[in-house]
Design an enzyme around this catalytic site. Structure first.
Site, mmCIF file in Angstrom:
data_model
loop_
_atom_site.group_PDB
_atom_site.id
_atom_site.type_symbol
_atom_site.label_atom_id
_atom_site.label_comp_id
_atom_site.label_asym_id
_atom_site.label_seq_id
_atom_site.Cartn_x
_atom_site.Cartn_y
_atom_site.Cartn_z
ATOM 1 N N ASP A 195 0.816 -1.203 0.000
ATOM 2 C CA ASP A 195 0.000 0.000 0.000
ATOM 3 C C ASP A 195 0.856 1.261 0.000
ATOM 4 O OD1 ASP A 195 -2.652 1.347 0.422
ATOM 5 O OD2 ASP A 195 -1.666 1.982 2.269
ATOM 6 N N GLU A 238 1.141 -0.608 -5.141
ATOM 7 C CA GLU A 238 0.145 0.427 -5.394
ATOM 8 C C GLU A 238 0.906 1.749 -5.475
ATOM 9 O OE1 GLU A 238 -3.356 3.151 -3.657
ATOM 10 O OE2 GLU A 238 -1.811 2.275 -2.400
#
Length: 814
Positions: free
Chosen positions: A482, A535
């Site tokens: 993330d 990401e």
């Protein structure tokens, strides 16, 4: 330690020495009795008197030779003999440090130690009334020195194996002495910890049920280099850690203690004395199990799961993920079917994913976090699966069942930041430790959290080992990392003056770059077949390039296996949100992705982030009436599955849920209830996704050359006035699939498209406008033969009827 814990009386104060009789001191030569050794105590001495010094002429010494007797010297006043500390009691300095939790090496004071005259036993048991040392037939009652300290000098020649009988307000507890054991961490562990290279950190730190020196208990270890002292506290000592101080191991900053008799299931925390003398109670950063939030204690855990996924694990690395089908169903575990545990999910989720044809699931949230509404992106327990749904073994069971069903498992992993909760990582030992010491570098400007100090070797080790941990201990097949962009840039969401350039004057976070490279290299080396997915929302060069290959920027690649294509996601959704009459002015938003499609190894993500916070669900992003919205939704999914790159779809979007996702109640499954009359509306979209996956998995052209430009050819990318996009996907042998997306709400008859001349006929294999999916059922059931009319720069062409708002796939009818 017995299972029944005594309840100490905190209202009774320790008796003073003046309340007891002082027994006669045994001599060092006395033979140890078989039955009982009397309680011992240092003799009380008077303070020395102060006298005026005497002056006297020195007397000559006469040496004595062999066979000669020295002349008699008149008696002289006796010189005072040097004082010998015969008391085994803890001295004042050690006593003070132990009472205040600031002792670095309690094992050198407490326990049993050979001393002149025998073996000194020193025990620190707050609130105890009496302590007796037991060894075979030996019973030695220790003297109560006050404040929970007990001591005695037993005339033994060596330290025996012994136990303690501890009396609390009428209850006697027989237990081992925690301070008679050697350290549980060896030199190699300490070396690797000091170097920040312990790739199985969770096996060294944290709480582990073990047998040490023949005794079963739990070894505790924690990194707290700034602490003045650390004590372990929990249910086993009634949450009073005073009697369980830990020892500091060298210069590593590691504190360790083996506590006999403590087993799995016990709650615990670490009580840390900060540099300023204040205390803080902290959960274990390496805890492998936690209480269910909002409770915050760590739990001693031992795994008993027996894996049944050997076949999956053995073949996981057979094909590189870039050359294999990879269709991901993103699942928010607590809300997929609200109320289900890990084990209950294991009975339902694999069956559903198998039916839908996805190759992988991506699970969120997994690591423990205090606030459910954060979706797991503010982690406090990096080594513990969230206890909301069960135990760590329950989570292993879920992964195991998914593997046995042939489904890969990815999880969201959050190494960018952590929350400021006072019981977790923030200023863990009283000073910035896991976070950067510079407040400007530590504070995350967007989320109110703290960023990790990626330049500190121990912190980097904590995170690298954590990535390995999930893959090795839980058989996770992939980590979706993330917020990578927030890690890579020093000026991320910061204004001028709020950040400091790196040593080269740039804005790249060199520490974060080095960390990501180390993490990826370590995971791929240790865990064959695992994929890491970034990401990352910027144009950083080389996200999926190997770490040893430098690009134009001079940096080596970050080493990820895949990267979320945020540009494709944003552009394509922007295009689809426009009314079809205006789409010709935005045609480039759909074609631009092919300009950079092979710059990285991409995943096309329609994730949870795109269907919350006012962004609307996927079907609700589409313009027009309800029929047109569903048609646009279906056409978009067909386009997405055909586009180069892997794909990811968040739960609920596979059946065109109209409402935004809410973690409170999850997908609107009732929309699929036949009694609702949803056959065409929602069940049709779900059936389309199932068929997309089925055709996708059996068509290598759609996945085998995702990262090879030779696997894609435009038929037409400039038919803006028609809202048409047509291209070929080619497998390793050159076998093609023709994908045509028509994103206008009209039917186009005899629409001519150029095709390769060596295909004798084309057969429609998927049509998103099929009546079975809720479309208008404009289909072409018969094979279409090419005509020798050149078109779109090709020697042959076919004429197709393009349904409204649709995507059609055709394969050669050999």
């Amino acid at each position: 330690m017995t299972s029944k814990k005594p309840v100490p009386s905190k209202n009774k104060s320790a008796k003073s020495k003046s309340d007891k009789k002082v027994p006669q001191q045994k001599t060092a030569q006395a033979k140890a009795p078989r039955a009982e050794v009397p309680q011992t105590e240092a003799p009380q001495t008077e303070a020395p008197r102060t006298e005026a010094p005497r002056t006297e002429a020195p007397r000559p010494e006469v040496p004595e030779t062999p066979g000669t007797r020295a002349p008699r010297v008149p008696p002289q006043p006796a010189a005072p003999a040097p004082e010998v500390a015969v008391s085994p009691a803890v001295d004042a300095g050690d006593r003070e440090r132990l009472l205040h939790g600031t002792h670095h090496d309690p094992h050198t004071v407490l326990g049993a130690h050979p001393v002149p005259g025998g073996v000194a036993f020193r025990v620190f048991r707050p609130y105890a009334q009496a302590v007796t040392v037991v060894s075979g037939e030996l019973r030695a009652h220790l003297h109560d020195d006050g404040d929970g300290f007990f001591s005695g000098l037993v005339p033994l020649s060596e330290v025996p194996a012994y136990r303690l009988l501890v009396t609390y307000d009428g209850t006697v507890d027989e237990t081992e002495d925690a301070y008679r054991f050697l350290p549980t961490l060896g030199e190699l562990d300490l070396h690797l910890l000091g170097e920040g290279r312990h790739e199985q950190l969770w096996q060294a730190l944290g709480a582990h049920v073990t047998t040490h020196q023949g005794v079963t208990g739990t070894r505790f270890a924690v990194w707290a280099p700034n602490a003045r002292g650390v004590r372990v506290t929990g249910g086993f000592n009634f949450w009073d850690g005073t009697g369980h101080p830990m020892r500091s191991l060298g210069s590593t900053g590691i504190w360790e203690l083996f506590v006999p008799g403590v087993g799995e299931g016990e709650l615990y925390k670490f009580e840390i004395t900060r540099p300023d003398g204040s205390r803080t109670l902290r959960a274990d950063p390496l805890a492998r199990r936690t209480e269910v939030p909002p409770a915050t204690s760590s739990i001693v855990h031992a795994s008993h799961h027996e894996w049944g996924d050997a076949e999956w694990m053995d073949r996981r690395a057979d094909t590189p993920v870039t050359e294999a089908p990879f269709s991901v169903y993103e699942v928010h575990l607590p809300s997929w079917r609200p109320g289900l545990t890990y084990r209950q999910l294991a009975d339902q989720l694999p069956a559903y994913v198998t039916e839908m044809g996805f190759t992988h699931v991506e699970l969120m949230p997994v690591a423990e976090h205090p606030f459910g509404g954060s979706w797991g992106y503010q982690v406090t327990g990096f080594y513990a699966p969230t206890a909301r749904l069960g135990t760590p073994d329950d989570f292993k069971y879920l992964v195991d069942r998914l593997h046995q069903a042939g489904i890969g498992v990815l999880m969201d992993w959050v190494p960018a930041h952590f929350p400021r909760d006072a019981w977790a990582l923030a200023e863990f030992d009283g000073r910035p430790l896991y976070e950067h010491h510079d407040p400007l570098r530590a504070a995350h400007p967007d989320w109110g959290t703290l960023e990790f100090d990626f330049g500190r070797r121990e912190v980097r080790n904590f995170l690298v080992a954590n990535a390995v941990y999930w893959c090795e201990e839980f058989h996770i097949d992939g980590l979706r990392v993330d917020a990578v962009a927030s890690m890579l840039y020093l000026d991320y969401s910061r204004e001028p003056g709020q950040w400091t350039p790196n040593e080269h004057g740039g804005r790249e976070n060199l520490d974060a770059v080095a960390f990501l490279q180390e993490m990826n290299a370590t995971v791929y080396r240790r865990c064959p077949g695992v994929v890491t997915v970034a990401e990352e929302s910027t144009a950083w060069d080389g996200v999926t390039r190997p770490t040893h290959h430098k690009g134009p920027s001079g940096f080596g690649g970050l080493g990820f296996g895949l990267k979320w294509n945020m540009g494709w996601m944003h552009d394509s959704l922007e295009y689809m949100s426009h009314d079809p009459v205006h789409r010709k002015y935005h045609h480039h938003e759909m074609t631009f992705s092919m300009v950079y499609a092979y710059s990285e190894n991409y995943v096309l993500p329609i994730s949870h982030d795109e269907v919350v916070h006012g962004k609307r669900s996927l079907v609700s992003k589409m313009p027009g009436d309800w029929w047109q919205q569903r048609a646009g939704h279906r056409a978009y999914l067909g386009y997405m599955w055909a586009h180069p790159g892997k794909q990811l779809l968040f739960m609920g979007q596979e059946f065109a849920q109209g409402a935004e996702w809410s973690e409170a109640h999850g997908p609107d499954w009732w929309l699929l209830d036949p009694s609702y009359g949803a056959e065409a509306d929602h069940r049709g979209v779900r059936d389309l996704v199932r068929d997309l996956n089925a055709v996708y998995r059996t068509t290598p052209a759609l996945w085998q050359r995702d990262t090879d430009p030779a696997g894609f050819e435009w038929i037409t990318g400039d038919a803006a006035d028609d809202n048409v996009f047509a291209f070929l996907r080619l497998d390793a042998d050159g076998a093609p699939l023709l994908a045509v997306s028509h994103l206008a709400p009209v039917i186009r008859h005899d629409y001519r498209l150029g095709v390769p001349e060596d295909v004798p006929a084309w057969q429609e294999v998927l049509n998103t406008d099929s009546g079975a999916y809720g479309g208008s059922d404009v289909t072409t059931p018969d094979a279409v033969k090419p005509e020798p009319q050149p078109w779109h720069g090709r020697p042959a062409s076919v004429r197709l009827t393009l349904p409204p708002l649709s995507t059609v796939w055709l394969r050669p009818a050999w």
